[in-house]
Write a protein that holds these residues in place. Sequence first.
Motif, PDB file in Angstrom:
ATOM      1  N   VAL A  50     -41.623 -52.521  -2.465  1.00 18.46           N
ATOM      2  CA  VAL A  50     -40.292 -52.414  -3.063  1.00 18.46           C
ATOM      3  C   VAL A  50     -40.454 -52.132  -4.558  1.00 18.46           C
ATOM      4  N   THR A  51     -39.742 -51.123  -5.066  1.00 17.61           N
ATOM      5  CA  THR A  51     -39.764 -50.790  -6.493  1.00 17.61           C
ATOM      6  C   THR A  51     -38.627 -51.517  -7.197  1.00 17.61           C
ATOM      7  N   LEU A  52     -38.959 -52.223  -8.251  1.00 17.01           N
ATOM      8  CA  LEU A  52     -37.972 -52.918  -9.078  1.00 17.01           C
ATOM      9  C   LEU A  52     -37.804 -52.153 -10.384  1.00 17.01           C
ATOM     10  N   THR A  53     -36.578 -51.983 -10.820  1.00 23.35           N
ATOM     11  CA  THR A  53     -36.274 -51.200 -12.018  1.00 23.35           C
ATOM     12  C   THR A  53     -35.811 -52.122 -13.144  1.00 23.35           C
ATOM     13  N   GLU A  54     -36.287 -51.836 -14.339  1.00 26.45           N
ATOM     14  CA  GLU A  54     -35.911 -52.638 -15.517  1.00 26.45           C
ATOM     15  C   GLU A  54     -34.399 -52.534 -15.740  1.00 26.45           C
ATOM     16  N   THR A  55     -33.804 -53.657 -16.097  1.00 24.25           N
ATOM     17  CA  THR A  55     -32.341 -53.702 -16.245  1.00 24.25           C
ATOM     18  C   THR A  55     -31.845 -52.910 -17.450  1.00 24.25           C
ATOM     19  N   GLY A  56     -32.722 -52.558 -18.357  1.00 21.44           N
ATOM     20  CA  GLY A  56     -32.365 -51.773 -19.538  1.00 21.44           C
ATOM     21  C   GLY A  56     -33.594 -51.561 -20.384  1.00 21.44           C
ATOM     22  N   GLU A  57     -33.445 -50.797 -21.439  1.00 21.09           N
ATOM     23  CA  GLU A  57     -34.579 -50.550 -22.333  1.00 21.09           C
ATOM     24  C   GLU A  57     -35.028 -51.854 -22.992  1.00 21.09           C
ATOM     25  N   ASP A  58     -36.332 -52.138 -22.896  1.00 22.64           N
ATOM     26  CA  ASP A  58     -36.949 -53.243 -23.633  1.00 22.64           C
ATOM     27  C   ASP A  58     -36.431 -54.614 -23.200  1.00 22.64           C
ATOM     28  N   THR A  59     -36.042 -54.791 -21.906  1.00 21.99           N
ATOM     29  CA  THR A  59     -35.605 -56.119 -21.460  1.00 21.99           C
ATOM     30  C   THR A  59     -36.728 -56.913 -20.803  1.00 21.99           C
ATOM     31  N   GLY A  60     -37.673 -56.236 -20.115  1.00 24.06           N
ATOM     32  CA  GLY A  60     -38.730 -56.938 -19.401  1.00 24.06           C
ATOM     33  C   GLY A  60     -38.230 -57.629 -18.140  1.00 24.06           C
ATOM     34  N   VAL A  61     -37.010 -57.328 -17.702  1.00 26.08           N
ATOM     35  CA  VAL A  61     -36.423 -57.903 -16.490  1.00 26.08           C
ATOM     36  C   VAL A  61     -36.237 -56.779 -15.474  1.00 26.08           C
ATOM     37  N   PHE A  62     -36.783 -56.984 -14.243  1.00 28.68           N
ATOM     38  CA  PHE A  62     -36.801 -55.931 -13.233  1.00 28.68           C
ATOM     39  C   PHE A  62     -36.104 -56.430 -11.967  1.00 28.68           C
ATOM     40  N   THR A  63     -35.272 -55.602 -11.358  1.00 26.77           N
ATOM     41  CA  THR A  63     -34.539 -56.011 -10.165  1.00 26.77           C
ATOM     42  C   THR A  63     -34.645 -54.942  -9.086  1.00 26.77           C
ATOM     43  N   GLY A  64     -34.519 -55.395  -7.833  1.00 24.07           N
ATOM     44  CA  GLY A  64     -34.499 -54.499  -6.678  1.00 24.07           C
ATOM     45  C   GLY A  64     -34.162 -55.313  -5.440  1.00 24.07           C
ATOM     46  N   GLU A  65     -33.999 -54.663  -4.280  1.00 27.54           N
ATOM     47  CA  GLU A  65     -33.640 -55.385  -3.061  1.00 27.54           C
ATOM     48  C   GLU A  65     -34.254 -54.706  -1.849  1.00 27.54           C
ATOM     49  N   VAL A  66     -34.347 -55.498  -0.754  1.00 28.70           N
ATOM     50  CA  VAL A  66     -34.906 -55.001   0.493  1.00 28.70           C
ATOM     51  C   VAL A  66     -34.113 -55.628   1.637  1.00 28.70           C
ATOM     52  N   LEU A  67     -34.012 -54.912   2.758  1.00 27.89           N
ATOM     53  CA  LEU A  67     -33.263 -55.376   3.927  1.00 27.89           C
ATOM     54  C   LEU A  67     -34.172 -56.203   4.833  1.00 27.89           C
ATOM     55  N   LEU A  68     -33.685 -57.407   5.247  1.00 29.95           N
ATOM     56  CA  LEU A  68     -34.367 -58.232   6.247  1.00 29.95           C
ATOM     57  C   LEU A  68     -33.747 -57.880   7.591  1.00 29.95           C
ATOM     58  N   SER A  69     -34.503 -57.176   8.411  1.00 29.76           N
ATOM     59  CA  SER A  69     -33.928 -56.542   9.601  1.00 29.76           C
ATOM     60  C   SER A  69     -34.502 -57.110  10.896  1.00 29.76           C
ATOM     61  N   SER A  70     -33.696 -57.036  11.951  1.00 28.00           N
ATOM     62  CA  SER A  70     -34.161 -57.419  13.290  1.00 28.00           C
ATOM     63  C   SER A  70     -34.904 -56.266  13.962  1.00 28.00           C
ATOM     64  N   GLU A  71     -34.974 -55.131  13.261  1.00 32.15           N
ATOM     65  CA  GLU A  71     -35.655 -53.956  13.806  1.00 32.15           C
ATOM     66  C   GLU A  71     -36.775 -53.531  12.863  1.00 32.15           C
ATOM     67  N   ILE A  72     -37.841 -53.044  13.442  1.00 26.47           N
ATOM     68  CA  ILE A  72     -38.966 -52.550  12.642  1.00 26.47           C
ATOM     69  C   ILE A  72     -38.640 -51.143  12.169  1.00 26.47           C
ATOM     70  N   GLY A  73     -38.867 -50.865  10.880  1.00 23.79           N
ATOM     71  CA  GLY A  73     -38.580 -49.537  10.348  1.00 23.79           C
ATOM     72  C   GLY A  73     -39.065 -49.400   8.911  1.00 23.79           C
ATOM     73  N   THR A  74     -38.995 -48.168   8.403  1.00 23.51           N
ATOM     74  CA  THR A  74     -39.445 -47.879   7.046  1.00 23.51           C
ATOM     75  C   THR A  74     -38.471 -48.465   6.028  1.00 23.51           C
ATOM     76  N   GLY A  75     -39.043 -49.018   4.965  1.00 20.64           N
ATOM     77  CA  GLY A  75     -38.217 -49.503   3.874  1.00 20.64           C
ATOM     78  C   GLY A  75     -37.492 -50.790   4.177  1.00 20.64           C
ATOM     79  N   ARG A  76     -37.909 -51.531   5.172  1.00 20.27           N
ATOM     80  CA  ARG A  76     -37.288 -52.801   5.525  1.00 20.27           C
ATOM     81  C   ARG A  76     -38.371 -53.759   5.978  1.00 20.27           C
ATOM     82  N   VAL A  77     -38.025 -55.029   6.107  1.00 18.41           N
ATOM     83  CA  VAL A  77     -38.968 -56.042   6.579  1.00 18.41           C
ATOM     84  C   VAL A  77     -38.409 -56.629   7.873  1.00 18.41           C
ATOM     85  N   TYR A  78     -39.234 -56.620   8.920  1.00 15.76           N
ATOM     86  CA  TYR A  78     -38.827 -57.177  10.215  1.00 15.76           C
ATOM     87  C   TYR A  78     -38.957 -58.692  10.152  1.00 15.76           C
ATOM     88  N   VAL A  79     -37.874 -59.377  10.544  1.00 17.46           N
ATOM     89  CA  VAL A  79     -37.877 -60.842  10.498  1.00 17.46           C
ATOM     90  C   VAL A  79     -37.226 -61.404  11.760  1.00 17.46           C
TER      91      VAL A  79
END
Length: 425
Positions: A327-356
């Motif tokens: 998962v790629t996290l993006t900085e919230t703004g210039e020179d903040t040092g804070v990075f955010t991103g999200e991922v789907l917790l899925s009942s199905e196996i697939g690209t870009g998600r986590v099977y749980v």
Amino acid sequence: AMEEGLQTGIFKARITIDSNAVTPELIGGKLVIAYGDIEKEVPFRVYGVEMYVNGTTSLIVKYGDVVNLTIVDPDRNLDTEAKDVIKDIKVGDKNVTLTETGPNTGVFTATFEVDGTIGKPAETVEIEYDDETPTYATSGMSTWPEPYTYTVSLKIKSFTGELLVNGAEDYIEVGPVGKLNITVVDPDRNRNLEAADSVDIYVRLWNGTFLSDWDPKSVSETDVSTGVFQADLDLSDELGDKKDYVGKEIQVIYRDPSNAAGAVETKIVKVKIISWDPEIETDKTVYNVGDRLKITITDKDADTDPDKVDTVTVRVNSTSDIVGTIVTLTETGEDTGVFTGEVLLSSEIGTGRVYVKLGDTVTIMYTDEFPADYGVTGESKTFKYEVKVGVPIEKPIVPSTARFVDPMTGEEIAPKVGKTVGIGI
């Protein structure tokens, strides 16, 4: 006298008096012009001089200011039908020519901008004008006496320069990767109004030596006549091996040759190069299948460029999906040092998600290239953060008070001998 035009009845003649013939002996005399019985007398007199810069005799200016120099001297009105000039008035190293405002006014002006050719910061520049026909001349003199010198002055204002490193004036802590944005704001270093000027910046290392490329470095003005000078110092490119400088302090130095008081002043910003352990957070502590897991990582030393938005990556897997996904996290703004991103917790196996599945543990793994102890170990470190899938239940379960209930309806009843009852708990 010649008629001016056809059938105008207006006649004009031009009388020229040789300047060598104009001596103090003429003072009190007059020029008489006669036509028949009509006479016109023009007295000969000597005038004093008035001299101004922007309407005053003493003016405080800064580089880039516009100055209007005015000399009022009727004696220099040598041609009543044309604009006369006064040449080569020295203003610092600049020669200025003044032009009469109109024929026969005796008022001469010139406009110029204040720059480095006028004078240095904190310097007072005197502008002199010699009146070669001074008012203290008398008719008994055969030659003019020594000229009287009129003066006005320009005081060139000086400023205390500002040195900023990533916006800080005294001290700043930065990570081992990225750029230092170095800015000098010093209006009196804007000496050339038609081209970008430059100032010298030094960088002193933790061992007392100076960085070779910055000993000094000529830093250019951002544009013509701004008085702002900027340059970037890329830490990883110019300081060498990161293990050598993490935990160390360097100094950025600007030597102002003329502060507000006209004295030399040295400006220093201390830069401590440190590393941090990351902080990993999620928007919840427990998730259900189908939820989006929002991840926040705070890692100041992952802010590699203060002038742009950076990114970091994490690996997210689960008990049921041990490979997971990146998962790629993006900085919230210039020179903040804070990075955010999200991922789907899925009942199905697939690209870009986590099977749980319910009961799984989801693990977030972030490799920090420069953890807090990097200055000691010189090694990266992987940090983990875990959350659960499903609502947690307290164990062991504490039962409620037992009660007798009707087996068919579930309503609480009083037990009787020979009657079937249920026990609710």
